[in-house]
Motif scaffolding. Structure first.
Motif, mmCIF file in Angstrom:
data_model
loop_
_atom_site.group_PDB
_atom_site.id
_atom_site.type_symbol
_atom_site.label_atom_id
_atom_site.label_comp_id
_atom_site.label_asym_id
_atom_site.label_seq_id
_atom_site.Cartn_x
_atom_site.Cartn_y
_atom_site.Cartn_z
ATOM 1 N N GLU A 127 0.555 -1.254 0.161
ATOM 2 C CA GLU A 127 -0.035 -0.156 -0.044
ATOM 3 C C GLU A 127 0.852 1.101 -0.017
ATOM 4 O OE1 GLU A 127 -4.144 -1.462 2.238
ATOM 5 O OE2 GLU A 127 -2.621 -0.196 3.263
ATOM 6 N N ASN A 150 -6.583 5.733 -5.703
ATOM 7 C CA ASN A 150 -7.041 6.512 -4.931
ATOM 8 C C ASN A 150 -7.842 6.283 -3.515
ATOM 9 O OD1 ASN A 150 -6.259 8.842 -6.586
ATOM 10 N ND2 ASN A 150 -8.189 8.395 -7.890
ATOM 11 N N THR A 151 -7.986 4.618 -3.287
ATOM 12 C CA THR A 151 -8.564 4.222 -2.335
ATOM 13 C C THR A 151 -8.161 2.844 -2.075
ATOM 14 O OG1 THR A 151 -10.542 5.349 -3.059
ATOM 15 C CG2 THR A 151 -10.987 3.636 -1.537
ATOM 16 N N GLU A 182 -9.680 -0.290 -1.959
ATOM 17 C CA GLU A 182 -10.251 -1.057 -3.119
ATOM 18 C C GLU A 182 -9.297 -1.989 -3.779
ATOM 19 O OE1 GLU A 182 -13.278 1.596 -4.818
ATOM 20 O OE2 GLU A 182 -12.177 1.553 -6.566
ATOM 21 N N THR A 205 -13.661 -4.001 -1.531
ATOM 22 C CA THR A 205 -13.572 -2.670 -0.987
ATOM 23 C C THR A 205 -13.265 -2.859 0.417
ATOM 24 O OG1 THR A 205 -16.073 -2.796 -0.240
ATOM 25 C CG2 THR A 205 -15.455 -1.479 -2.436
#
Length: 336
Positions: free
Chosen positions: A7, A56-57, A60, A72
């Motif tokens: 991440e 952006n998430t 997800e 999600t």
């Protein structure tokens, strides 16, 4: 085979994937546990199953079989967001699996996927509707899809011709969300001043600021001896281990060796706005047999990728790596 994905900075999850889509997740200090989607029997998975984190998430995730799956919840639960996007019995030698996935950074509703049987598909509503966008594209294995970081209507797709003994590059761009494609394989600009032995080009402007060892550069100089740099006129041909003051400074070396283009224009450059490619094509050695076709790809994020299409002859007398502006730090991938 294990592929590891982290991440972004500030988050803690690490993902590891082995052959045929066996996907695992761990948080800092924890053991890895399986998070592979619970998929009904008969859904094919590629040996290198594509898996991406949304730009952006971080919670997800996307995962491809012959359909596309989305989570999600960092992989705790999954849902299928596409129909089958491949053929059952591909006619091009593929296996009928998704091979590459991209989510548009500027419009996360938009997704593009490519398959090993030559199919490219777009959705602009997170999978509620899908558009087949392969008209005009070669029937080849799709190796990568990517969106322009600022324009979700612009995307790129590359194909491999390895199975078909096809050495040509296949790179296409669309500016209208897959309605039409432009072949950009042969559009690179020949680098001037580098047709003779031990030659280095004048500075070539990048279309972006490139981060390198704590600073930013905006131009490159390319040498016939299989390397580029940021601001040196060196023509060094005798490769060295890295880092060393005996090597060019601010060095990016995909294949530093004593090469000689023999009076022929063999080096090309092309910028794509947020990344740029330098390609050395069929570069002969100064002495002895061997020709080499390879690339250095610089991305505005700071990522450097070396790609090798055809390397015949001696490959055990070169240096592959990078080093900084005073030779105090470097990364050696290979030396002799």
């Amino acid at each position: 085979y294990v592929e590891v994905t982290y991440e972004p900075a500030g988050y803690k999850a690490v993902y590891a994937e082995s052959q045929f889509g066996n996907l695992f997740k761990a948080f800092a200090g924890d053991e890895f546990r399986s998070i592979s989607p619970d998929i009904a029997g008969g859904q094919r998975r590629n040996w290198s199953t594509p898996f991406v984190i949304a730009p952006n998430t971080v919670a997800e995730l996307y995962y491809g079989t012959h359909s596309l799956y989305k989570s999600t919840t960092r992989g705790t639960t999954w849902s299928r967001i596409s129909p089958k996007l491949t053929q059952d019995w591909p006619t091009n030698g593929g296996f009928g699996t998704i091979t590459t996935i991209a989510v548009a950074p500027s419009f996360p509703e938009a997704i593009v996927v490519g398959t090993d049987d030559g199919n490219v598909w777009f959705t602009n509503n997170q999978g509620a509707d899908w558009k087949h966008a392969s008209t005009g594209l070669p029937l080849r294995w799709v190796t990568r899809v990517a969106f322009d970081p600022e324009n979700p209507s612009r995307a790129y797709v590359t194909f491999s011709g390895l199975t078909w003994n096809d050495p040509l590059s296949h790179v296409f761009r669309t500016d209208d969300f897959g309605d039409s494609w432009v072949d950009i394989s042969g559009t690179g600009t020949a680098v001037s001043g580098v047709t003779g032995d031990d030659a280095t080009s004048s500075p070539i402007d990048l279309d972006f600021e490139f981060p390198f060892y704590g600073g930013f550069v905006s131009s490159i100089q390319v040498c016939t001896n299989g390397w580029l740099s940021f601001g040196t006129t060196s023509t060094a041909y005798g490769n060295q281990p890295l880092p060393t003051t005996g090597a060019p400074l601010n060095l990016v070396a995909p294949f530093w060796d004593d090469l000689n283009p023999g009076g022929v224009s063999r080096i090309h450059y092309q910028s794509f706005g947020t990344y740029a490619i330098v390609q050395w094509t069929d570069m002969p050695r100064y002495s002895g047999p061997g020709t080499y076709t390879f690339q250095a790809v610089l991305e505005s994020s700071g990522t450097i990728t070396y790609q090798y299409l055809s390397m015949t002859g001696d490959v055990a007398s070169s240096t592959v790596g990078i080093q900084n502006s005073d030779a105090s730090d470097g990364l050696q991938v290979a030396f002799n």
